[in-house]
Design an enzyme around this catalytic site. Structure first.
Site, short mmCIF file in Angstrom:
data_model
loop_
_atom_site.label_atom_id
_atom_site.label_comp_id
_atom_site.label_asym_id
_atom_site.label_seq_id
_atom_site.Cartn_x
_atom_site.Cartn_y
_atom_site.Cartn_z
N LYS A 49 -64.53 35.51 -69.28
CA LYS A 49 -65.48 36.58 -68.95
C LYS A 49 -64.91 37.96 -69.28
CE LYS A 49 -68.17 33.31 -67.68
NZ LYS A 49 -67.27 32.14 -67.52
N TYR A 263 -72.60 19.79 -61.81
CA TYR A 263 -71.79 21.01 -61.90
C TYR A 263 -70.75 21.05 -60.77
CZ TYR A 263 -70.42 25.88 -61.79
OH TYR A 263 -69.68 27.03 -61.78
N TYR A 289 -64.76 23.76 -65.51
CA TYR A 289 -65.08 24.11 -66.90
C TYR A 289 -64.05 23.55 -67.89
CZ TYR A 289 -68.42 27.52 -65.02
OH TYR A 289 -69.46 28.11 -64.37
C1 LIG Z 1 -67.86 30.72 -67.43
C2 LIG Z 1 -66.81 29.77 -67.88
C3 LIG Z 1 -67.02 28.92 -68.98
C4 LIG Z 1 -68.32 28.81 -69.70
O1 LIG Z 1 -68.59 29.92 -70.50
P1 LIG Z 1 -70.12 30.31 -70.75
O2 LIG Z 1 -70.04 31.53 -71.56
O3 LIG Z 1 -70.71 30.53 -69.37
O4 LIG Z 1 -70.79 29.18 -71.43
C5 LIG Z 1 -65.98 28.11 -69.41
N1 LIG Z 1 -64.80 28.11 -68.76
C6 LIG Z 1 -64.57 28.88 -67.68
C7 LIG Z 1 -63.25 28.78 -67.02
C8 LIG Z 1 -65.57 29.74 -67.21
O5 LIG Z 1 -65.32 30.50 -66.13
#
Ligand SMILES: *Cc1c(COP(=O)(O)O)cnc(C)c1O
Length: 336
Positions: A49, A263, A289
């Site tokens: 992010k 999720y 993720y």
């Molecule tokens: C938000 C996030 C993602 C996914 O990225 P997007 O842009 O939302 O598809 C992947 N890995 C981590 C650790 C994240 O925080």
């Protein structure tokens, strides 16, 4: 592509390293695995992010904002990095946390990212699962505006065309690193959720005429829906970048076989992938993720999806702060 046309507020440590994982590659016996270390972006424990927020925060400041408003799941890495970006720029931060995951134990709402949100003075409120969270966030921004604040709303995951510019920048950075060392990249793989990371990568590669396939490993949505979400945002981002022609849909590929029960819900493949990387390379993934994203890469290699001699780049999108909200997953792990 010329990213200096867009206002940017420097938040991260760039370029992030591009590293070859020799022990892991040998263990899996398939392609050479490289890792783009976007877990090392440097902002309050890092993650993907940060790149998006460089463009979003600059846009907020250009509009005279004094408050960032956003939303995410309880253990959102996006909310944590937004809180850090707000702190750096001297803005307030308000977030809504969706109780999307409710069965992960007592620490889930206090440890990990939530603890860091608190430390960085992010004002947050919880919401039950299933609401339109971007609409809830907009409503909160309206409330703050009525109180005389100047809020700037950032959608979940920072995933709009301005945020996705951050991953167009990553595409450019990665191609330059690879070119400088004569590294031909055959494919890029990473976890995909709110779609901005993949959309930005695909749009950036398209705008640069760099034909490297990108595969997203979905952590939530079914395959077709994820492809449609990523494609829609990639097309808007390519347009914002001034790329010629409509971005073809076949540039977007995603798999959904790592979502498991849903999720934020653990899977065996995720736990195996996280332990492999921790024990062979000393690299920490996260359960929501990057752990599932890496499990997707391992599954593709085992299914013969990549040949020996190919070079695959896994984009490590970060998230290890959430590990401390999932202690129960690893507390009983025995040594291999
Ligand atoms: C938000 C996030 C993602 C996914 O990225 P997007 O842009 O939302 O598809 C992947 N890995 C981590 C650790 C994240 O925080």
């Amino acid at each position: 592509m010329h990213l200096a046309r867009f206002p940017r507020y420097r938040l991260g440590h760039f370029p992030t390293p591009l590293e070859r994982l020799d022990r892991l590659s040998a263990f899996l016996g398939g392609p050479e695995i490289w890792m783009k270390r976007d877990d090392c972006t440097g902002l309050a424990s890092g993650g993907n992010k940060t790149r998006k927020l460089e463009f979003l925060l600059a846009d907020a400041l250009a509009q005279g904002a004094d408050t960032l408003v956003t939303q995410g799941a309880t253990q959102s890495n996006h909310v944590r990095q937004t809180a850090a970006a707000a702190a750096r720029a001297g803005l307030a931060c308000h977030a809504l946390l969706e109780r999307r995951v409710t069965n992960q134990g007592a620490d889930y709402e206090t440890a990990g990212n939530v603890l860091l949100d608190r430390m960085m003075d992010c004002h947050f409120d919880f919401r039950p699962e299933g609401l339109d969270m971007n609409a809830e966030g907009q409503a909160l921004a309206d409330e703050l505006r009525a109180q005389g604040r100047k809020p700037y709303f950032i959608p979940g995951g920072g995933s709009n065309p301005v945020g996705a510019l951050g991953y167009a920048a990553c595409a450019e950075e990665l191609v330059h690193q690879a070119d400088a060392q004569g590294l031909r990249i055959d494919a890029i793989v990473h976890a995909t959720g709110s779609a901005g990371t993949q959309a930005g990568l695909v749009a950036g590669l398209y705008a640069m005429n760099a034909p490297i396939p990108v595969t997203g490993i979905s952590v939530r949505a079914p395959r077709e829906r994820q492809i449609a979400n990523v494609h829609a945002l990639a097309a808007q981002t390519a347009e914002l970048l001034g790329a010629r022609g409509a971005l073809p849909r076949d540039l977007v590929d995603a798999h959904d076989d790592q979502v498991g029960p849903g999720y934020g819900q653990p899977t065996d493949g995720m736990v195996e992938a996280m332990l492999l990387l921790a024990r062979l390379e000393g690299i920490l993934l996260d359960p929501v993720y990057s752990g599932k994203g890496f499990a997707g890469l391992v599954a593709l290699i085992r299914a013969g999806g990549f040949r020996k001699g190919q070079r695959i780049v896994f984009v490590h999108t970060g998230g290890s702060a959430a590990l401390f909200a999932y202690g129960h997953l690893f507390n009983n792990q025995k040594a291999a």
